[in-house]
Design a protein around this motif. Structure first.
Motif, short mmCIF file in Angstrom:
data_model
loop_
_atom_site.label_atom_id
_atom_site.label_comp_id
_atom_site.label_asym_id
_atom_site.label_seq_id
_atom_site.Cartn_x
_atom_site.Cartn_y
_atom_site.Cartn_z
N PHE A 220 40.56 45.82 51.14
CA PHE A 220 40.89 46.29 49.79
C PHE A 220 39.79 45.89 48.80
O PHE A 220 39.39 46.69 47.96
CB PHE A 220 42.25 45.73 49.35
N ALA A 221 39.28 44.66 48.95
CA ALA A 221 38.22 44.17 48.06
C ALA A 221 36.91 44.93 48.28
O ALA A 221 36.13 45.10 47.34
CB ALA A 221 38.01 42.68 48.24
N LEU A 222 36.67 45.38 49.49
CA LEU A 222 35.47 46.17 49.77
C LEU A 222 35.58 47.58 49.19
O LEU A 222 34.59 48.16 48.74
CB LEU A 222 35.20 46.25 51.27
N LEU A 223 36.78 48.14 49.19
CA LEU A 223 36.97 49.50 48.71
C LEU A 223 37.06 49.59 47.18
O LEU A 223 36.64 50.58 46.60
CB LEU A 223 38.24 50.10 49.33
N PHE A 224 37.62 48.56 46.53
CA PHE A 224 37.83 48.60 45.08
C PHE A 224 37.24 47.35 44.44
O PHE A 224 37.44 46.25 44.94
CB PHE A 224 39.34 48.67 44.77
N PRO A 225 36.53 47.51 43.33
CA PRO A 225 35.99 46.34 42.63
C PRO A 225 37.13 45.57 41.95
O PRO A 225 37.75 46.06 41.02
CB PRO A 225 35.02 46.94 41.61
N ILE A 226 37.40 44.40 42.45
CA ILE A 226 38.51 43.61 41.94
C ILE A 226 38.05 42.16 41.87
O ILE A 226 37.33 41.69 42.74
CB ILE A 226 39.76 43.79 42.83
N GLY A 227 38.47 41.45 40.84
CA GLY A 227 38.07 40.06 40.65
C GLY A 227 38.77 39.12 41.62
O GLY A 227 39.68 39.49 42.36
N ILE A 228 38.35 37.86 41.59
CA ILE A 228 38.89 36.88 42.51
C ILE A 228 40.38 36.63 42.27
O ILE A 228 41.14 36.43 43.21
CB ILE A 228 38.09 35.55 42.46
N ALA A 229 40.81 36.66 41.00
CA ALA A 229 42.23 36.47 40.70
C ALA A 229 43.06 37.59 41.31
O ALA A 229 44.13 37.36 41.90
CB ALA A 229 42.46 36.40 39.20
N GLY A 230 42.58 38.81 41.21
CA GLY A 230 43.27 39.94 41.82
C GLY A 230 43.29 39.84 43.33
O GLY A 230 44.30 40.17 43.98
#
Length: 151
Positions: free
Chosen positions: A43-53
């Motif tokens: 999911f983190a590779l597909l969408f730019p999301i912060g560490i908290a997310g």
């Protein structure tokens, strides 16, 4: 060096490490957490999301994975055999046995497999079949089992 690696890959690598640890020390728990880490990494590779997310997603995926694992490995219902697993005498309850000495409220003897046990209940005479309905100490509680006449 870790700054150059995308966080998604770190999650995936961590998940693979957890899966490997599960193989070394099986317990079925690390497997589900490893799956949650891998899914979080994807999911983190597909969408730019912060560490908290990412941490929030991991928590959600870990809970879902553990619940899915519990459902996958769940034992259907409580079995009375399981409750009596380490109690040999309780496992005898429900068995039909042969009376070898007259059984009444004061005592008697029945054959269970290749051994004889103290019993009370009945009343029953030698040769009768009785059913074990309970155990008190090492004395079996039995009831006479009525049988239909042969046709």
């Amino acid at each position: 060096m870790l700054d150059d690696i995308a966080p998604g890959w770190l999650w995936a690598i961590g998940g693979i490490v957890l899966l490997a640890l599960e193989m070394v020390a099986p317990g079925v728990f690390l497997f589900w957490i490893g799956i949650a880490a891998i899914v979080t990494g994807l999911f983190a590779l597909l969408f730019p999301i912060g560490i908290a997310g990412q941490l929030g997603l991991f928590a959600i995926y870990a809970l879902l994975a553990v619940f899915a694992g519990r459902r996958f490995y769940a034992v259907k219902g409580d079995s009375q055999v399981d409750a009596r697993l380490n109690d040999r005498t309780a496992q005898l309850i429900g068995r039909r046995v042969l009376v070898v000495q007259p059984v009444d409220e004061d005592g008697g003897r029945v054959r269970v497999g290749d051994s004889e046990w103290s019993a009370r209940g009945g009343p029953a005479q030698p040769g009768d079949k009785v059913r074990i309905t309970g155990v008190e100490g090492n004395c079996l509680i039995v009831e006479f089992e009525r049988q239909l006449p042969a046709s």
